[in-house]
Write a protein that holds these residues in place. Structure first.
Motif, PDB file in Angstrom:
ATOM      1  N   VAL A   1       0.874  -1.170   0.000  1.00  0.00           N
ATOM      2  CA  VAL A   1       0.000   0.000   0.000  1.00  0.00           C
ATOM      3  C   VAL A   1       0.912   1.220   0.000  1.00  0.00           C
ATOM      4  O   VAL A   1       1.718   1.402   0.923  1.00  0.00           O
ATOM      5  CB  VAL A   1      -0.920   0.027   1.228  1.00  0.00           C
ATOM      6  CG1 VAL A   1      -1.843   1.237   1.165  1.00  0.00           C
ATOM      7  CG2 VAL A   1      -1.713  -1.272   1.338  1.00  0.00           C
ATOM      8  N   VAL A   2       0.825   2.041  -1.028  1.00  0.00           N
ATOM      9  CA  VAL A   2       1.735   3.176  -1.206  1.00  0.00           C
ATOM     10  C   VAL A   2       0.989   4.474  -0.910  1.00  0.00           C
ATOM     11  O   VAL A   2      -0.027   4.789  -1.544  1.00  0.00           O
ATOM     12  CB  VAL A   2       2.309   3.209  -2.635  1.00  0.00           C
ATOM     13  CG1 VAL A   2       3.239   4.411  -2.814  1.00  0.00           C
ATOM     14  CG2 VAL A   2       3.059   1.906  -2.939  1.00  0.00           C
ATOM     15  N   PHE A   3       1.494   5.241   0.065  1.00  0.00           N
ATOM     16  CA  PHE A   3       0.914   6.525   0.446  1.00  0.00           C
ATOM     17  C   PHE A   3       1.689   7.646  -0.242  1.00  0.00           C
ATOM     18  O   PHE A   3       2.918   7.702  -0.158  1.00  0.00           O
ATOM     19  CB  PHE A   3       0.988   6.713   1.961  1.00  0.00           C
ATOM     20  CG  PHE A   3       0.059   5.830   2.746  1.00  0.00           C
ATOM     21  CD1 PHE A   3      -1.171   6.307   3.175  1.00  0.00           C
ATOM     22  CD2 PHE A   3       0.410   4.522   3.055  1.00  0.00           C
ATOM     23  CE1 PHE A   3      -2.034   5.507   3.903  1.00  0.00           C
ATOM     24  CE2 PHE A   3      -0.444   3.706   3.782  1.00  0.00           C
ATOM     25  CZ  PHE A   3      -1.669   4.202   4.204  1.00  0.00           C
ATOM     26  N   ILE A   4       0.946   8.556  -0.881  1.00  0.00           N
ATOM     27  CA  ILE A   4       1.567   9.653  -1.632  1.00  0.00           C
ATOM     28  C   ILE A   4       1.000  10.974  -1.105  1.00  0.00           C
ATOM     29  O   ILE A   4      -0.206  11.221  -1.171  1.00  0.00           O
ATOM     30  CB  ILE A   4       1.288   9.521  -3.138  1.00  0.00           C
ATOM     31  CG1 ILE A   4       1.597   8.096  -3.622  1.00  0.00           C
ATOM     32  CG2 ILE A   4       2.132  10.530  -3.914  1.00  0.00           C
ATOM     33  CD1 ILE A   4       1.141   7.828  -5.046  1.00  0.00           C
TER      34      ILE A   4
ATOM     35  N   LEU B   1      -2.860   2.275  -4.029  1.00  0.00           N
ATOM     36  CA  LEU B   1      -2.378   3.640  -3.912  1.00  0.00           C
ATOM     37  C   LEU B   1      -3.321   4.448  -3.028  1.00  0.00           C
ATOM     38  O   LEU B   1      -4.543   4.355  -3.156  1.00  0.00           O
ATOM     39  CB  LEU B   1      -2.291   4.298  -5.297  1.00  0.00           C
ATOM     40  CG  LEU B   1      -1.469   3.543  -6.347  1.00  0.00           C
ATOM     41  CD1 LEU B   1      -1.567   4.259  -7.699  1.00  0.00           C
ATOM     42  CD2 LEU B   1      -0.019   3.409  -5.919  1.00  0.00           C
ATOM     43  N   VAL B   2      -2.744   5.234  -2.122  1.00  0.00           N
ATOM     44  CA  VAL B   2      -3.509   6.159  -1.293  1.00  0.00           C
ATOM     45  C   VAL B   2      -2.901   7.537  -1.523  1.00  0.00           C
ATOM     46  O   VAL B   2      -1.788   7.818  -1.067  1.00  0.00           O
ATOM     47  CB  VAL B   2      -3.454   5.779   0.204  1.00  0.00           C
ATOM     48  CG1 VAL B   2      -4.278   6.770   1.030  1.00  0.00           C
ATOM     49  CG2 VAL B   2      -3.955   4.355   0.419  1.00  0.00           C
ATOM     50  N   GLY B   3      -3.608   8.387  -2.250  1.00  0.00           N
ATOM     51  CA  GLY B   3      -3.047   9.674  -2.634  1.00  0.00           C
ATOM     52  C   GLY B   3      -3.853  10.840  -2.129  1.00  0.00           C
ATOM     53  O   GLY B   3      -5.080  10.895  -2.302  1.00  0.00           O
TER      54      GLY B   3
ATOM     55  N   MET C   1      -0.406   7.679 -12.481  1.00  0.00           N
ATOM     56  CA  MET C   1       0.263   6.380 -12.504  1.00  0.00           C
ATOM     57  C   MET C   1      -0.622   5.324 -13.159  1.00  0.00           C
ATOM     58  O   MET C   1      -0.153   4.524 -13.986  1.00  0.00           O
ATOM     59  CB  MET C   1       0.633   5.948 -11.082  1.00  0.00           C
ATOM     60  CG  MET C   1       1.723   6.782 -10.444  1.00  0.00           C
ATOM     61  SD  MET C   1       1.966   6.412  -8.681  1.00  0.00           S
ATOM     62  CE  MET C   1       2.627   4.732  -8.774  1.00  0.00           C
ATOM     63  N   ILE C   2      -1.899   5.332 -12.812  1.00  0.00           N
ATOM     64  CA  ILE C   2      -2.834   4.385 -13.427  1.00  0.00           C
ATOM     65  C   ILE C   2      -2.928   4.645 -14.929  1.00  0.00           C
ATOM     66  O   ILE C   2      -2.905   3.716 -15.739  1.00  0.00           O
ATOM     67  CB  ILE C   2      -4.214   4.490 -12.754  1.00  0.00           C
ATOM     68  CG1 ILE C   2      -4.121   4.038 -11.289  1.00  0.00           C
ATOM     69  CG2 ILE C   2      -5.253   3.661 -13.502  1.00  0.00           C
ATOM     70  CD1 ILE C   2      -5.356   4.352 -10.471  1.00  0.00           C
ATOM     71  N   GLY C   3      -3.021   5.920 -15.302  1.00  0.00           N
ATOM     72  CA  GLY C   3      -3.080   6.269 -16.715  1.00  0.00           C
ATOM     73  C   GLY C   3      -1.828   5.891 -17.476  1.00  0.00           C
ATOM     74  O   GLY C   3      -1.879   5.613 -18.679  1.00  0.00           O
ATOM     75  N   GLN C   4      -0.684   5.882 -16.777  1.00  0.00           N
ATOM     76  CA  GLN C   4       0.576   5.472 -17.403  1.00  0.00           C
ATOM     77  C   GLN C   4       0.733   3.957 -17.453  1.00  0.00           C
ATOM     78  O   GLN C   4       1.726   3.462 -17.974  1.00  0.00           O
ATOM     79  CB  GLN C   4       1.754   6.084 -16.659  1.00  0.00           C
ATOM     80  CG  GLN C   4       1.911   7.584 -16.852  1.00  0.00           C
ATOM     81  CD  GLN C   4       3.203   8.131 -16.243  1.00  0.00           C
ATOM     82  OE1 GLN C   4       4.137   7.383 -15.952  1.00  0.00           O
ATOM     83  NE2 GLN C   4       3.259   9.440 -16.052  1.00  0.00           N
ATOM     84  N   GLY C   5      -0.225   3.227 -16.900  1.00  0.00           N
ATOM     85  CA  GLY C   5      -0.198   1.778 -16.997  1.00  0.00           C
ATOM     86  C   GLY C   5       0.255   1.052 -15.753  1.00  0.00           C
ATOM     87  O   GLY C   5       0.385  -0.186 -15.778  1.00  0.00           O
ATOM     88  N   PHE C   6       0.478   1.765 -14.628  1.00  0.00           N
ATOM     89  CA  PHE C   6       0.866   1.075 -13.403  1.00  0.00           C
ATOM     90  C   PHE C   6      -0.279   0.189 -12.938  1.00  0.00           C
ATOM     91  O   PHE C   6      -1.449   0.580 -12.979  1.00  0.00           O
ATOM     92  CB  PHE C   6       1.223   2.077 -12.316  1.00  0.00           C
ATOM     93  CG  PHE C   6       1.667   1.435 -11.031  1.00  0.00           C
ATOM     94  CD1 PHE C   6       2.945   0.920 -10.916  1.00  0.00           C
ATOM     95  CD2 PHE C   6       0.792   1.318  -9.957  1.00  0.00           C
ATOM     96  CE1 PHE C   6       3.362   0.316  -9.726  1.00  0.00           C
ATOM     97  CE2 PHE C   6       1.202   0.725  -8.775  1.00  0.00           C
ATOM     98  CZ  PHE C   6       2.483   0.205  -8.660  1.00  0.00           C
TER      99      PHE C   6
ATOM    100  N   THR D   1      -4.056  -2.070  -7.704  1.00  0.00           N
ATOM    101  CA  THR D   1      -5.208  -2.879  -7.295  1.00  0.00           C
ATOM    102  C   THR D   1      -6.384  -1.996  -6.945  1.00  0.00           C
ATOM    103  O   THR D   1      -7.537  -2.437  -6.957  1.00  0.00           O
ATOM    104  CB  THR D   1      -4.854  -3.766  -6.082  1.00  0.00           C
ATOM    105  OG1 THR D   1      -4.434  -2.931  -4.999  1.00  0.00           O
ATOM    106  CG2 THR D   1      -3.739  -4.734  -6.428  1.00  0.00           C
ATOM    107  N   GLY D   2      -6.108  -0.743  -6.624  1.00  0.00           N
ATOM    108  CA  GLY D   2      -7.130   0.240  -6.322  1.00  0.00           C
ATOM    109  C   GLY D   2      -6.457   1.526  -5.909  1.00  0.00           C
ATOM    110  O   GLY D   2      -5.250   1.548  -5.640  1.00  0.00           O
TER     111      GLY D   2
END
Length: 287
Positions: A25-28, A97-99, A110-115, A118-119
């Protein structure tokens, strides 16, 4: 939590990492802040011990280096590209991702770039179309928002911006972090937003199947909540946008006792099959 750094093509990235397991889980964090704003999530035993959580200092922020090429790195697509590079260096190619604020926009990029996300939970970050018109529709017109793209902030500016971002209670704790931020970062970010750099974030949430959780405070000062609620999300988690009453731009910091259960439930749900969020969102208050 273990504090580490990793080299990228734009400079060293600093991050905190827990010893938990499973999908990371990545916090940004947001503009001119740092990973420390998520302290109440780091302290959540269930999250920190049961899950592999990572909190990043973006380039030019916190303990990370200033960017080697600021004109490229301090745009939303630039932040996303560097973050994907850093995660891949850690052998992470899939994560939740938690942004927050800028971090929410970076998550959608990131999602748009293809990463392979999972949510994504986005907080204080309206999914906007490219360019000035997209910004006008997604954000409220108010003076504090201009500070987010101003290169040099004086002491009064810093105090005002801190209060707008995290509320009166936590504002003083943010002063040094705002002062530390590379002054080029805000200016380049603003220029990139106005010129339309990056993916169409609204298209991302309306067309891609990645589950999106939307959480805002009822006193959100920047994002237009009616705009956020009016988007036809392709996979809106819980089939609604969540509003936490009585707090502003940073509900995870101002009201962790109400935010953290939402986050834990979201993380649990996105690892289950059969998520279907294809419905018009309805704002719901969280007690």
């Amino acid at each position: 939590m273990l504090s580490r750094t990793i080299e990228t093509s734009q400079g060293r990235i600093a991050f905190l990492e827990s010893s938990g397991s499973g999908t990371p889980v990545v916090f940004i964090h947001g503009n001119s802040t740092c990973r420390d704003v998520f302290r109440h999530q780091f302290e959540t035993t269930t999250l920190a011990t049961a899950r592999h959580i990572i909190a990043i200092d973006l380039l030019g922020h916190g303990q990370s280096d200033d960017a080697l090429d600021p004109q490229k790195a301090y745009t939303i697509p630039g932040y996303a590209t560097t973050l994907i590079e850093a995660l891949r260096s850690l052998n992470i190619t899939r994560a939740a991702l938690v942004g927050w604020s800028l971090g929410g926009h970076v998550s959608l990029e990131m999602i748009g770039q293809g990463f392979d996300a999972t949510g994504a939970m986005i907080i204080g970050a309206p999914p906007i179309k490219r360019g000035i018109l997209g910004m006008v529709r997604g954000f409220q017109a108010q003076l504090d928002l201009l500070l987010a793209t101003k290169s040099v902030l004086n002491a009064r500016d810093i105090s005002r911006f801190a209060r707008a971002c995290v509320g009166e209670k936590y504002a003083a704790q943010l002063h040094d972090t705002i002062s530390r931020t590379d002054r080029r970062a805000r200016q380049v970010l603003g220029r990139g937003l106005r010129s339309g750099l990056g993916v169409d974030q609204r298209w991302v949430v309306e067309n891609l199947p990645t589950p999106i959780a939307v959480v805002n405070g009822s006193e959100e000062p920047f994002a237009r909540l009616d705009y956020v609620a009016g988007i036809s999300y392709a996979a809106l988690w819980d089939r609604r946008c969540h509003i936490i009453d009585g707090v502003g731009h940073a509900p995870f910091l101002e009201a962790p006792e109400r935010f953290n259960p939402l986050l834990l439930r979201f993380l649990g749900d996105i690892h289950c099959s059969g998520i279907d969020g294809t419905s018009q969102p309805q704002i719901r208050s969280v007690a």
